[in-house]
Design an enzyme around this catalytic site. Structure first.
Site, mmCIF file in Angstrom:
data_model
loop_
_atom_site.group_PDB
_atom_site.id
_atom_site.type_symbol
_atom_site.label_atom_id
_atom_site.label_comp_id
_atom_site.label_asym_id
_atom_site.label_seq_id
_atom_site.Cartn_x
_atom_site.Cartn_y
_atom_site.Cartn_z
ATOM 1 N N HIS A 143 7.253 2.671 -1.837
ATOM 2 C CA HIS A 143 8.301 2.487 -0.826
ATOM 3 C C HIS A 143 9.677 2.418 -1.470
ATOM 4 C CE1 HIS A 143 8.942 -1.761 -1.892
ATOM 5 N NE2 HIS A 143 7.618 -1.834 -2.013
ATOM 6 N N CYS A 159 3.282 -3.379 -5.097
ATOM 7 C CA CYS A 159 3.801 -2.080 -4.687
ATOM 8 C C CYS A 159 4.606 -1.407 -5.800
ATOM 9 C CB CYS A 159 4.683 -2.236 -3.458
ATOM 10 S SG CYS A 159 3.796 -2.828 -2.019
#
Length: 183
Positions: A143, A159
């Site tokens: 992301h 992440c």
């Protein structure tokens, strides 16, 4: 007597310094990592084929490597990586979903550690930035980030984060089904 100008002195200084950087004859040459510490990757070392495309997220050098399905496009992006080994998942997965303007919800482990955290909708305060590509592993996402200080650092709960403009670029290049390896 010859007068040396500033320009000549600078040139001589650079040449002399360059000579210091060259290995002496007979001595082994030392190979050093480049300043950014990105290590070149080859998709063949990680995948049998390119398929729809391939990503290698290198948590050591904090770089994401992308290859298009036809092999003509290879790009490297600086990333943020998980903050600890316990939060780092390694292995093979793929992009299973993509979202422009994602919402963020704390994971159960984050809620245990930070009970006051609340979900955040799309916008400038969203920790997922402008785009998100969800992996086959629950709660693991490639992301963007609004906090550019995180890039190049261990700063996530698992992440892989990119600058918002870079995730937007990568988002357009990666179809669902792009294979991903986190190393």
């Amino acid at each position: 007597m010859r007068t040396i100008s500033r320009r000549n002195a600078l040139g001589l200084g650079i040449a002399a310094a360059g000579g210091l950087l060259l290995p002496a004859q007979g001595q082994a040459q030392v190979h050093r990592a480049n300043v950014s510490s990105f290590r070149m990757q080859s998709w063949e070392e990680h995948f049998d084929s390119l398929g729809k495309g391939a990503i290698v997220a290198d948590t050591t050098s904090r770089a994401l490597h992308f290859w298009s399905g036809d092999g003509r496009d290879y790009r490297i992006y600086p990333t943020s990586v998980p903050i600890s080994e316990e939060l780092t998942k390694r292995g093979y997965t793929e992009i299973v979903r993509k979202k422009v303007g994602p919402s963020w919800t704390p994971t159960p482990s984050q809620m245990e550690r930070y009970p006051d955290w609340k979900p955040v909708g799309p916008g400038p305060e969203n920790p997922l930035g402008t785009h998100a590509m969800y992996l086959g592993w629950p709660a693991y996402i490639i992301h963007g980030t609004h906090d550019t200080r995180k890039i190049g650092r261990p700063s996530s709960d698992g992440c892989i984060g990119l600058y918002n403009e870079k995730i937007a670029e990568l988002f357009e290049l990666c179809p669902i089904g792009t294979q991903v390896r986190v190393i």
